[in-house]
Design a protein around this motif. Structure first.
Motif, PDB file in Angstrom:
ATOM      1  N   GLY A  83      -7.348   4.362   0.354  1.00 49.70           N
ATOM      2  CA  GLY A  83      -6.182   5.435  -0.098  1.00 49.70           C
ATOM      3  C   GLY A  83      -4.836   4.950  -0.422  1.00 49.70           C
ATOM      4  O   GLY A  83      -4.708   4.381  -1.416  1.00 49.70           O
ATOM      5  N   GLN A  84      -4.081   5.264   0.540  1.00 49.05           N
ATOM      6  CA  GLN A  84      -2.343   5.143   0.077  1.00 49.05           C
ATOM      7  C   GLN A  84      -2.294   3.506  -0.074  1.00 49.05           C
ATOM      8  O   GLN A  84      -1.317   3.249  -0.902  1.00 49.05           O
ATOM      9  N   GLU A  85      -3.077   2.689   0.674  1.00 50.31           N
ATOM     10  CA  GLU A  85      -2.641   1.323   0.219  1.00 50.31           C
ATOM     11  C   GLU A  85      -2.842   0.815  -0.998  1.00 50.31           C
ATOM     12  O   GLU A  85      -2.122   0.202  -1.790  1.00 50.31           O
TER      13      GLU A  85
ATOM     14  N   VAL B  66      -2.448   2.738  -3.801  1.00 51.37           N
ATOM     15  CA  VAL B  66      -1.331   3.224  -4.247  1.00 51.37           C
ATOM     16  C   VAL B  66       0.078   2.644  -4.113  1.00 51.37           C
ATOM     17  O   VAL B  66       0.660   2.217  -4.965  1.00 51.37           O
ATOM     18  N   ASP B  67       0.128   2.093  -2.865  1.00 50.30           N
ATOM     19  CA  ASP B  67       1.334   1.328  -2.485  1.00 50.30           C
ATOM     20  C   ASP B  67       1.249  -0.037  -3.353  1.00 50.30           C
ATOM     21  O   ASP B  67       2.584  -0.478  -3.679  1.00 50.30           O
TER      22      ASP B  67
ATOM     23  N   ALA C 180      -2.761   7.494  -7.776  1.00 47.16           N
ATOM     24  CA  ALA C 180      -2.793   8.749  -6.943  1.00 47.16           C
ATOM     25  C   ALA C 180      -4.134   8.687  -6.331  1.00 47.16           C
ATOM     26  O   ALA C 180      -5.196   8.169  -6.805  1.00 47.16           O
TER      27      ALA C 180
END
Length: 68
Positions: A38-40, A42-43, A49
């Motif tokens: 997920g957010q990893e 994106v980071d 997204a």
């Protein structure tokens, strides 16, 4: 088979590097450090997204309008 896999990987790395404004070495390092959830992802800049399917379709409708 290994040469074919290496060639494909090199093309993928090159494409990602070009599209994301990264160096190929940076992309290889990210691949080596993965997988990302997920957010990893994106980071790291590998994805823009993380969305649910319905969110993707809503964004496509908004962006493409009647063409979608």
């Amino acid at each position: 088979m290994q040469a074919l896999a290496d060639s494909q990987f090199a093309q993928i790395v090159g494409g990602i590097a070009e599209a994301r404004g990264m160096t190929e070495d940076d992309v290889r390092e990210l691949f080596d450090a993965g997988p990302y959830l997920g957010q990893e992802a994106v980071d790291t800049g590998l994805v823009d997204a993380v969305m649910y399917e319905y969110e993707v379709y809503a964004q496509l409708r908004e962006t493409l309008g009647d063409a979608f």
